[in-house]
Scaffold this motif. Structure first.
Motif, PDB file in Angstrom:
ATOM      1  N   LYS A 189     -15.695   0.999   5.085  1.00 44.90           N
ATOM      2  CA  LYS A 189     -15.702   0.167   3.883  1.00 44.90           C
ATOM      3  C   LYS A 189     -15.592   1.028   2.624  1.00 44.90           C
ATOM      4  N   ASP A 190     -16.338   2.122   2.579  1.00 46.65           N
ATOM      5  CA  ASP A 190     -16.313   2.988   1.406  1.00 46.65           C
ATOM      6  C   ASP A 190     -14.909   3.525   1.154  1.00 46.65           C
ATOM      7  N   ALA A 191     -14.250   3.961   2.208  1.00 41.80           N
ATOM      8  CA  ALA A 191     -12.910   4.548   2.058  1.00 41.80           C
ATOM      9  C   ALA A 191     -11.878   3.506   1.636  1.00 41.80           C
ATOM     10  N   PRO A 233      -9.332   2.474  -2.768  1.00 42.55           N
ATOM     11  CA  PRO A 233      -8.020   1.992  -2.297  1.00 42.55           C
ATOM     12  C   PRO A 233      -6.854   2.787  -2.862  1.00 42.55           C
ATOM     13  N   GLU A 234      -7.027   3.348  -4.075  1.00 50.90           N
ATOM     14  CA  GLU A 234      -5.924   4.107  -4.667  1.00 50.90           C
ATOM     15  C   GLU A 234      -5.657   5.406  -3.912  1.00 50.90           C
ATOM     16  N   VAL A 235      -6.632   5.844  -3.118  1.00 52.36           N
ATOM     17  CA  VAL A 235      -6.498   7.095  -2.358  1.00 52.36           C
ATOM     18  C   VAL A 235      -6.042   6.821  -0.929  1.00 52.36           C
ATOM     19  N   PHE A 236      -6.597   5.792  -0.305  1.00 49.02           N
ATOM     20  CA  PHE A 236      -6.417   5.609   1.138  1.00 49.02           C
ATOM     21  C   PHE A 236      -5.565   4.399   1.520  1.00 49.02           C
ATOM     22  N   SER A 237      -4.706   3.912   0.634  1.00 50.12           N
ATOM     23  CA  SER A 237      -3.884   2.741   0.957  1.00 50.12           C
ATOM     24  C   SER A 237      -2.471   3.106   1.398  1.00 50.12           C
ATOM     25  N   ASP A 238      -2.127   4.382   1.367  1.00 48.12           N
ATOM     26  CA  ASP A 238      -0.773   4.791   1.721  1.00 48.12           C
ATOM     27  C   ASP A 238      -0.593   4.813   3.237  1.00 48.12           C
ATOM     28  N   ARG A 239       0.649   4.934   3.685  1.00 43.47           N
ATOM     29  CA  ARG A 239       0.968   5.060   5.100  1.00 43.47           C
ATOM     30  C   ARG A 239       1.593   6.430   5.362  1.00 43.47           C
ATOM     31  N   PRO A 240       1.252   7.053   6.489  1.00 44.86           N
ATOM     32  CA  PRO A 240       1.811   8.381   6.787  1.00 44.86           C
ATOM     33  C   PRO A 240       3.237   8.299   7.302  1.00 44.86           C
ATOM     34  N   ALA A 281      -3.961   9.773   2.974  1.00 43.52           N
ATOM     35  CA  ALA A 281      -4.485  10.143   1.661  1.00 43.52           C
ATOM     36  C   ALA A 281      -3.307  10.457   0.741  1.00 43.52           C
ATOM     37  N   SER A 282      -3.188   9.694  -0.352  1.00 45.44           N
ATOM     38  CA  SER A 282      -2.049   9.888  -1.265  1.00 45.44           C
ATOM     39  C   SER A 282      -2.274  11.050  -2.225  1.00 45.44           C
ATOM     40  N   VAL A 283      -3.542  11.459  -2.398  1.00 50.57           N
ATOM     41  CA  VAL A 283      -3.881  12.624  -3.227  1.00 50.57           C
ATOM     42  C   VAL A 283      -5.022  13.365  -2.547  1.00 50.57           C
ATOM     43  N   THR A 284      -5.207  14.618  -2.898  1.00 45.69           N
ATOM     44  CA  THR A 284      -6.356  15.365  -2.398  1.00 45.69           C
ATOM     45  C   THR A 284      -7.619  14.808  -3.045  1.00 45.69           C
ATOM     46  N   THR A 285      -8.618  14.539  -2.221  1.00 42.46           N
ATOM     47  CA  THR A 285      -9.827  13.897  -2.744  1.00 42.46           C
ATOM     48  C   THR A 285     -11.067  14.432  -2.039  1.00 42.46           C
ATOM     49  N   PHE A 337     -17.890  -7.641   9.932  1.00 44.33           N
ATOM     50  CA  PHE A 337     -16.932  -8.174  10.902  1.00 44.33           C
ATOM     51  C   PHE A 337     -15.548  -8.155  10.257  1.00 44.33           C
ATOM     52  N   ILE A 338     -14.720  -7.188  10.649  1.00 42.44           N
ATOM     53  CA  ILE A 338     -13.437  -6.985   9.965  1.00 42.44           C
ATOM     54  C   ILE A 338     -12.279  -6.824  10.962  1.00 42.44           C
ATOM     55  N   PRO A 339     -12.040  -7.819  11.824  1.00 46.85           N
ATOM     56  CA  PRO A 339     -10.962  -7.674  12.811  1.00 46.85           C
ATOM     57  C   PRO A 339      -9.576  -7.582  12.188  1.00 46.85           C
ATOM     58  N   PHE A 340      -9.421  -8.027  10.928  1.00 48.73           N
ATOM     59  CA  PHE A 340      -8.114  -7.987  10.262  1.00 48.73           C
ATOM     60  C   PHE A 340      -8.014  -6.834   9.272  1.00 48.73           C
ATOM     61  N   GLY A 341      -8.952  -5.899   9.343  1.00 51.22           N
ATOM     62  CA  GLY A 341      -8.942  -4.775   8.425  1.00 51.22           C
ATOM     63  C   GLY A 341      -9.669  -5.116   7.134  1.00 51.22           C
ATOM     64  N   ILE A 342      -9.552  -4.200   6.179  1.00 50.45           N
ATOM     65  CA  ILE A 342     -10.262  -4.342   4.917  1.00 50.45           C
ATOM     66  C   ILE A 342      -9.507  -3.558   3.857  1.00 50.45           C
TER      67      ILE A 342
END
Length: 529
Positions: free
Chosen positions: A116-118, A123-130, A409-413, A464-469
């Motif tokens: 949840k924290d990530a 979200p600006e850091v961890f919303s990208d796709r590799p 990760a879209s930037v170093t954090t 309960f997050i079966p569809f992600g967050i």
């Protein structure tokens, strides 16, 4: 651009001569240099198991699994999918730890608070796709599931979501479409059950066809008969492709991308799967283009083509609305709108078979609210708390997308005291979230009552997050919830499900691909009076 046929001929030549030895030596040296050079610059990254040269942590986690699967019929050792193995490693290295796939750093997030924290708080850091090689080769980083986070993705997702809603996506108006498919499932179940002579019916083909036809009606404007050979092949190919990408030697493509072009084994099979699905979808797009009536759009594909032509007429250069991008969007929706929901329905029915007391309790609640003279509808949902709690409990236990879709990760954090370098692949372990003992009592047990309060009313839990967050939460969440409720309630209202006489229950470890599917099972059905 080097053509596919040229690369295939090159691979064939290399494999048929002693040059293969030189190639292997070159790849080994190159990857060793890349591996150690990358590791030298990584400081304060999360702890994790010591990686093997060249293959990284892949060797520790997956090579033994390949060997085990090779001999699993002779072995009594329990099967562990990657999500279970990753969850167990958290007890050794903590809820944030690192792995290497080749030279690629991967950070695994475990437990509800960390995930949840990530994804929600950063979200600006961890919303990208590799740009994972296997996925990049297949998707070209287009569409709405695997595309990188940014203005193009936001524009495409917003258009798709708005357009699908206009055709009933997630709305009560879509209920007749879902119920129409269920009538076919019911009649076919009775026919096949009678023909089986007591040996049982495999539910998977019927359920996957019914689920897929809902999304097909929205994006392709048509339904397919469940015995349509081409449609059935596409559904089977889709499932097989997901399994190959995650659960076979094809995973090595992420370390050695050129392996994709090898003319044998799962690599050749993966290319054939891609070709078959591509031909199927491109034929449909071509037919839409030829019969397009801008004043009477039939589905998402028509609406997209209209928008594309409008932007071209307006002289917009560099627009992301292209027929090529449409192809990948349709592919994403076709796969995402079928596999996850179909597997969820199959898991729920399997748990009902294995827990007949719960099946009877669900049926008693449906009978009390709905009666026997009509079918359940979405209007009944608020009055069926135990039924909803049962659906949610199976979703929690099975975590159909156990490792989510990989983030980056879209930037170093800095996160949880560690440095997460830009470009790091981040895996949110949803399996660990739903088995987290800090938020769930006795998390490995099947207990629908955990989703009910003291008065028997439905209790919703944020863990309960079966569809992600976060920003990458599943776009089809509302549609999936509608389908799950209507399919499960209508089937349990009509039938009693049990295993064929003398048949042992299937194992609950499932078949691990990008999604977690139940192991194949058959059921006997009987009409309820």
């Amino acid at each position: 651009m080097v053509s596919l046929s040229l690369l295939q001929n090159l691979c064939g030549a290399l494999l048929s001569h002693e040059n293969i030895a030189a190639l292997l030596v070159f790849l080994l040296v190159y990857n060793l240099m890349t591996f150690y050079q990358r590791r030298r610059y990584l400081v304060n990254v999360p702890p994790g198991p010591t990686p093997w040269p060249v293959v990284g942590s892949f060797g520790r986690f997956f090579i033994p699994a390949f060997i085990r699967r090779r001999f699993e019929q002779q072995s009594d050792s329990p099967y562990k999918n990657a999500a279970v193995a990753f969850t167990e490693q958290a007890s050794v290295y903590g809820n944030v730890y690192s792995l290497f796939v080749g030279s690629q750093l991967v950070v695994v997030l475990n437990g509800y608070e960390v995930v949840k924290d990530a994804l929600s708080n950063h979200p600006e850091v961890f919303s990208d796709r590799p740009a994972t090689p296997a996925i990049t080769i297949m998707t070209k980083r287009k569409g709405i599931v695997f595309a990188p986070y940014g203005p193009v993705w936001r524009k495409q997702r917003k258009f798709c979501h708005t357009t699908l809603k206009s055709f009933g996506f997630g709305k009560l108006s879509l209920e007749p479409c879902i119920l129409q498919g269920l009538e076919t499932v019911k009649s076919e179940l009775l026919r096949l059950n009678k023909e089986s002579g007591g040996s049982g019916v495999d539910l998977a083909p019927l359920i996957s066809s019914a689920v897929s036809n809902v999304i097909c009606s929205l994006i392709l404007g048509q339904r397919f008969h469940h015995e349509d050979r081409e449609f059935r092949t596409m559904l089977d190919q889709m499932v097989r492709g997901l399994e190959i990408c995650v659960n076979s030697a094809a995973v090595l493509i992420n370390i050695f991308p050129l392996l994709y072009y090898l003319p044998f084994g799962v690599f050749k099979e993966l290319r054939q799967v891609e070709r078959d699905i591509t031909m199927f979808l491109k034929r449909i797009i071509a037919k839409h283009r030829e019969t397009l009536d801008p004043d009477n759009p039939r589905d998402l594909t028509d609406m997209y083509l209209i928008e594309m032509l409008a932007q071209q007429a307006a002289g917009e250069k560099g627009s992301s609305f292209t027929e090529d991008y449409l192809f990948y969007i349709i592919g994403d929706l076709f796969i995402a709108g079928t596999d996850t929901t179909a597997n969820s329905v199959l898991w729920i029915l399997l748990y009902m078979v294995l827990h007949p007391d719960t099946q009877e309790k669900v049926q008693a609640e449906i009978d009390e609210v709905v009666g026997r003279h009509r079918v359940p509808s979405l209007a009944d949902k608020g009055n069926l708390p135990f039924t909803e709690a049962t659906i949610m409990e199976v979703q929690r236990l099975t975590a159909v997308v156990p490792l989510g879709i990989p983030h980056m990760a879209s930037v170093t954090t800095e996160f949880k005291g560690y440095t997460i370098p830009k470009g790091t692949v981040v895996l949110p372990n949803l399996w660990s979230v739903h088995r987290d003992p800090t938020v769930w009592d006795d998390p490995d047990s099947f207990n629908p009552a955990r989703f009910l309060d003291a008065e028997g009313k439905l209790l919703r839990k944020e863990c309960f997050i079966p569809f992600g967050i976060g920003r990458r939460v599943c776009m089809g969440e509302q549609l999936a919830k509608m389908e799950l409720f209507l399919m499960v309630t209508n089937l349990l209202h009509a039938f009693k499900f049990r295993l064929p006489e003398g048949t042992p229950p299937p194992p609950l470890h499932g078949r691990f691909g990008l999604t977690l599917a139940p192991c194949q099972y058959s059921v006997c059905v009987s009409l309820r009076s």
